[in-house]
Design a protein around this motif. Sequence first.
Motif, mmCIF file in Angstrom:
data_model
loop_
_atom_site.group_PDB
_atom_site.id
_atom_site.type_symbol
_atom_site.label_atom_id
_atom_site.label_comp_id
_atom_site.label_asym_id
_atom_site.label_seq_id
_atom_site.Cartn_x
_atom_site.Cartn_y
_atom_site.Cartn_z
ATOM 1 N N ILE A 42 -33.359 -10.231 75.279
ATOM 2 C CA ILE A 42 -32.792 -9.640 74.067
ATOM 3 C C ILE A 42 -33.652 -8.450 73.671
ATOM 4 O O ILE A 42 -34.874 -8.519 73.685
ATOM 5 N N LYS A 43 -32.985 -7.346 73.324
ATOM 6 C CA LYS A 43 -33.715 -6.176 72.828
ATOM 7 C C LYS A 43 -33.171 -5.819 71.450
ATOM 8 O O LYS A 43 -32.086 -6.250 71.056
ATOM 9 N N ILE A 44 -33.924 -5.045 70.729
ATOM 10 C CA ILE A 44 -33.502 -4.571 69.414
ATOM 11 C C ILE A 44 -32.948 -3.167 69.584
ATOM 12 O O ILE A 44 -33.595 -2.301 70.170
ATOM 13 N N GLU A 45 -31.732 -2.954 69.093
ATOM 14 C CA GLU A 45 -31.070 -1.661 69.209
ATOM 15 C C GLU A 45 -30.907 -1.077 67.815
ATOM 16 O O GLU A 45 -30.395 -1.733 66.916
ATOM 17 N N TYR A 46 -31.343 0.163 67.656
ATOM 18 C CA TYR A 46 -31.260 0.827 66.361
ATOM 19 C C TYR A 46 -30.014 1.710 66.304
ATOM 20 O O TYR A 46 -29.768 2.463 67.249
ATOM 21 N N PRO A 47 -29.234 1.626 65.230
ATOM 22 C CA PRO A 47 -28.043 2.479 65.101
ATOM 23 C C PRO A 47 -28.431 3.958 65.091
ATOM 24 O O PRO A 47 -29.465 4.332 64.542
ATOM 25 N N MET A 48 -27.598 4.771 65.719
ATOM 26 C CA MET A 48 -27.867 6.205 65.801
ATOM 27 C C MET A 48 -26.736 6.972 65.111
ATOM 28 O O MET A 48 -25.613 6.497 65.027
ATOM 29 N N SER A 49 -27.055 8.161 64.658
ATOM 30 C CA SER A 49 -26.052 9.039 64.057
ATOM 31 C C SER A 49 -26.211 10.439 64.656
ATOM 32 O O SER A 49 -27.107 10.680 65.461
ATOM 33 N N LYS A 50 -25.348 11.338 64.265
ATOM 34 C CA LYS A 50 -25.366 12.722 64.771
ATOM 35 C C LYS A 50 -25.285 12.759 66.294
ATOM 36 O O LYS A 50 -26.053 13.444 66.961
ATOM 37 N N GLY A 51 -24.371 11.953 66.851
ATOM 38 C CA GLY A 51 -24.179 11.957 68.300
ATOM 39 C C GLY A 51 -25.329 11.333 69.061
ATOM 40 O O GLY A 51 -25.579 11.680 70.209
ATOM 41 N N GLY A 52 -26.049 10.416 68.444
ATOM 42 C CA GLY A 52 -27.159 9.740 69.114
ATOM 43 C C GLY A 52 -28.482 10.481 69.029
ATOM 44 O O GLY A 52 -29.435 10.123 69.709
ATOM 45 N N ARG A 53 -28.554 11.483 68.187
ATOM 46 C CA ARG A 53 -29.788 12.262 68.083
ATOM 47 C C ARG A 53 -30.746 11.742 67.018
ATOM 48 O O ARG A 53 -31.946 11.952 67.122
ATOM 49 N N ILE A 54 -30.217 11.072 65.992
ATOM 50 C CA ILE A 54 -31.043 10.652 64.861
ATOM 51 C C ILE A 54 -30.851 9.159 64.617
ATOM 52 O O ILE A 54 -29.733 8.671 64.578
ATOM 53 N N ALA A 55 -31.959 8.443 64.454
ATOM 54 C CA ALA A 55 -31.893 7.010 64.129
ATOM 55 C C ALA A 55 -31.402 6.860 62.697
ATOM 56 O O ALA A 55 -31.909 7.500 61.783
ATOM 57 N N ASP A 56 -30.381 6.015 62.513
ATOM 58 C CA ASP A 56 -29.794 5.790 61.189
ATOM 59 C C ASP A 56 -30.547 4.651 60.501
ATOM 60 O O ASP A 56 -30.292 3.490 60.754
ATOM 61 N N MET A 57 -31.465 4.995 59.637
ATOM 62 C CA MET A 57 -32.308 3.998 58.971
ATOM 63 C C MET A 57 -31.615 3.329 57.788
ATOM 64 O O MET A 57 -32.203 2.484 57.141
ATOM 65 N N THR A 58 -30.364 3.703 57.503
ATOM 66 C CA THR A 58 -29.637 3.046 56.425
ATOM 67 C C THR A 58 -29.022 1.730 56.894
ATOM 68 O O THR A 58 -28.575 0.944 56.078
ATOM 69 N N GLN A 59 -28.983 1.498 58.212
ATOM 70 C CA GLN A 59 -28.433 0.265 58.758
ATOM 71 C C GLN A 59 -29.538 -0.534 59.427
ATOM 72 O O GLN A 59 -30.519 0.027 59.911
ATOM 73 N N LYS A 60 -29.356 -1.829 59.445
ATOM 74 C CA LYS A 60 -30.350 -2.701 60.074
ATOM 75 C C LYS A 60 -30.186 -2.685 61.587
ATOM 76 O O LYS A 60 -29.084 -2.515 62.091
ATOM 77 N N PRO A 61 -31.276 -2.889 62.331
ATOM 78 C CA PRO A 61 -31.167 -2.952 63.791
ATOM 79 C C PRO A 61 -30.403 -4.187 64.238
ATOM 80 O O PRO A 61 -30.322 -5.184 63.515
ATOM 81 N N ALA A 62 -29.829 -4.124 65.442
ATOM 82 C CA ALA A 62 -29.039 -5.217 65.977
ATOM 83 C C ALA A 62 -29.748 -5.848 67.172
ATOM 84 O O ALA A 62 -30.456 -5.163 67.913
ATOM 85 N N LEU A 63 -29.562 -7.150 67.353
ATOM 86 C CA LEU A 63 -30.079 -7.849 68.523
ATOM 87 C C LEU A 63 -29.021 -7.767 69.618
ATOM 88 O O LEU A 63 -27.865 -8.099 69.390
ATOM 89 N N VAL A 64 -29.408 -7.303 70.816
ATOM 90 C CA VAL A 64 -28.469 -7.079 71.904
ATOM 91 C C VAL A 64 -29.005 -7.723 73.175
ATOM 92 O O VAL A 64 -30.174 -7.568 73.515
ATOM 93 N N MET A 65 -28.121 -8.458 73.882
ATOM 94 C CA MET A 65 -28.488 -9.073 75.162
ATOM 95 C C MET A 65 -28.639 -7.963 76.210
ATOM 96 O O MET A 65 -27.868 -7.012 76.222
ATOM 97 N N THR A 66 -29.603 -8.113 77.104
ATOM 98 C CA THR A 66 -29.805 -7.129 78.156
ATOM 99 C C THR A 66 -29.137 -7.532 79.468
ATOM 100 O O THR A 66 -28.960 -6.709 80.342
ATOM 101 N N GLU A 67 -28.779 -8.783 79.605
ATOM 102 C CA GLU A 67 -28.141 -9.241 80.856
ATOM 103 C C GLU A 67 -27.021 -10.191 80.570
ATOM 104 O O GLU A 67 -26.902 -10.781 79.567
#
Length: 67
Positions: A42-67
């Motif tokens: 499991i990895k932590i994925e941070y939401p991005m904005s502006k086409g993936g250029r800027i981390a969106d700190m207004t939203q909480k990170p998500a837990l995502v399976m890697t396999e």
Amino acid sequence: FYMKNYPGVFDVDGKKMVMNVDGSFALYSSEEVSKMTSEGKIKIEYPMSKGGRIADMTQKPALVMTE
């Protein structure tokens, strides 16, 4: 599912929501999440904005399976 809108929705059950590789979600206990995170499944994925250029700190990170 937006953790920002419903931060305590799974706190009662002691479960955490994890997004699978196919985009579906599954619930795991805190112990299972800790174990899978330490194993690198499991990895932590941070939401991005502006086409993936800027981390969106207004939203909480998500837990995502890697396999």
